[in-house]
Motif scaffolding. Structure first.
Motif: not given
Length: 205
Positions: A71, A105, A111, A139
């Motif tokens: 990630d 992720s 991430r 994310w």
């Protein structure tokens, strides 16, 4: 050595009021890369400290530091066959990043993208990155580091929260040199330390 930036970033981590993209600017050797790495580890850490810092001991922290971490994405100029770096960040690097960020992720909820030298992008590559910054996945978090802010497209700068990293004070530079010498078991002459400090011009590098 950059208390204003570090404390502001810690407050954002503790409060959860995070911007999706950050731009760290300043001369070489003043801590931009270290701060970016620390921020990435804190964003990926599963057991952060009360002050927002990464714990440094969990599996995501260790892998974010030593790699690889699924990630954490690092985007930079790649080495060529002769050992030198490519002149530019290639558009295929940003395209690959876009594909990776289209998925959630692998672990945790985030991430993180560390992008070094955004000024080393041609217009097509910069436009591809801009599209990602304009429509970020919820994310995804970006940290861009540059020593040449004036060469970064204004459209990209406008999508980031900017932190200016300043030259380090002579006293802090000399203190760091003394610490390094002590750790190596070297007794440095005071005048030599002062001379090196003056030549460093506020850069630990």
């Amino acid at each position: 050595q950059q208390p204003h930036a570090v404390e502001s970033l810690r407050r954002a981590l503790v409060s959860g009021r995070l911007h999706h993209a950050y731009l760290f600017t300043g001369p070489p050797g003043v801590g931009k890369g270290l701060a970016a790495q620390g921020m990435a580890e804190a964003l990926l850490c599963v057991a952060p400290a009360a002050d927002g810092d990464a714990c440094g001991g969990c599996s995501p922290c260790l892998r974010a530091r030593a790699g690889p971490h699924a990630d954490l994405h690092r985007v930079a100029r790649v080495p060529k066959s002769d050992g030198t770096l490519a002149w530019q960040i290639k558009i295929n690097q940003v395209r690959a990043l876009q594909r990776a960020l289209s998925f959630k992720s692998f672990e945790g909820a985030r991430r993180v993208v560390l992008l070094f030298e955004p000024e080393k992008m041609n217009p097509a590559t910069a436009n591809a990155l801009l599209k990602t910054l304009e429509e970020p996945a919820p994310w995804a978090y970006f940290i861009l580091c540059t020593t040449e802010t004036h060469k970064v497209p204004a459209t990209i700068i406008s999508r980031c929260q900017r932190f200016d990293f300043h030259r380090i004070s002579p006293g802090d530079v000399q203190a760091r040199l003394e610490t390094v010498c002590h750790g190596e078991g070297v007794e440095a002459e005071p005048e030599a330390l002062r001379a090196i400090t003056r030549a460093a011009w506020g850069s630990l590098r």
